[in-house]
Scaffold this motif. Sequence first.
Motif, short mmCIF file in Angstrom:
data_model
loop_
_atom_site.label_atom_id
_atom_site.label_comp_id
_atom_site.label_asym_id
_atom_site.label_seq_id
_atom_site.Cartn_x
_atom_site.Cartn_y
_atom_site.Cartn_z
N CYS A 49 0.79 -1.21 0.14
CA CYS A 49 0.05 0.15 0.03
C CYS A 49 0.83 1.40 0.00
CB CYS A 49 -0.93 -0.02 1.30
SG CYS A 49 -0.11 0.45 2.91
N GLY A 50 2.26 1.29 0.10
CA GLY A 50 3.03 2.17 0.24
C GLY A 50 3.76 2.74 1.58
N LYS A 51 2.79 2.18 2.72
CA LYS A 51 3.20 2.53 3.91
C LYS A 51 4.29 1.15 4.51
CE LYS A 51 -0.83 2.97 5.90
NZ LYS A 51 -1.52 2.75 4.66
N SER A 52 4.46 1.27 5.63
CA SER A 52 5.46 0.14 6.14
C SER A 52 5.11 -0.13 7.64
CB SER A 52 6.82 0.83 6.24
OG SER A 52 7.85 -0.17 6.78
N GLY A 53 5.23 -1.40 7.88
CA GLY A 53 4.70 -1.85 9.21
C GLY A 53 3.27 -2.03 9.39
#
Length: 303
Positions: free
Chosen positions: A182-186
């Motif tokens: 989605c483009g985020k992390s974690g």
Amino acid sequence: MSADNYLWGIDLGGTKIEGVIIDRNDFNKIIFRNRIDTEGDKGYDHVLSRIKILVDLMEKETGAQCEVLGIGTPGAIDPHTGLLKNSNSTSLNHKPFLEDLISVLEKEVVIANDANCFALAEAKLGSVQDIAPNAEVVFGVIMGTGVGGGVVVNGKVVKGFQGIAGEWGHNFLDTSGGPCYCGKSGCVETILSGPSLERFYESVSGSKKKLKNIVADLATDKYAKDTIDRLHHFFGIGISTIINTLDPEVIVIGGGVGNITSIYTEGVEKAKEFTFNTRFDTHIIAPKLGDSAGVFGAALLTL
């Protein structure tokens, strides 16, 4: 029986499209049920045509005319643009899917995310009925290849202002999850999904193992135990945010990861540690409908 007493639903999946017609007065009475291949690799317009083929078949087999169709989809319709977004069936993204489907079918269509359909079905005719049939708030979780969620309040799906209500899988959980598609992390999905658990096992053991084998080898494989202990810990943290925010009476856990029985014992014990209350009354339960939930939920959208 009059066709007015029928509820029509379609569950659009990446590989299969399933259709069902159920009795409005008895949700457990199935008038029609069948599946056809999605053939999504042939493109967006072809997927629309496949849905029409199935609806035509439903009408032909029953001799009834569909007036309103409920459909569950991967992803969600953006209420501000009318375009479908966040779908892992990528040919559907950024397309006016609902508008085009209405045009192709020449029928009224009600649409919701597949996780919302799962939550609605389990709330109205699944496992919630066995535990708390009058539950005001139900949260449905799908923990499988991805992680999603759906919210049902007073028997109705809550889509949200931006069409993203219930998207639990893309909240931040821990940096150790790493980058998410989605483009985020974690994100929750980077830690609690089936593939993420398998990746963690490989990272600590140096070898690959399918999730079902990780679970089967808990007693003999230290790394398997570490993987499932980590699942319990982060499930507890992640699900506590839902409890602290929505305070649902019931949370139903679907998807392949939801088949790990220790989630309902050790995972729930971890959730108790992070929930903002003096006791823990939330029912966290397994689903009753299996892979039927999506298509039944789609039909129930038309009520």
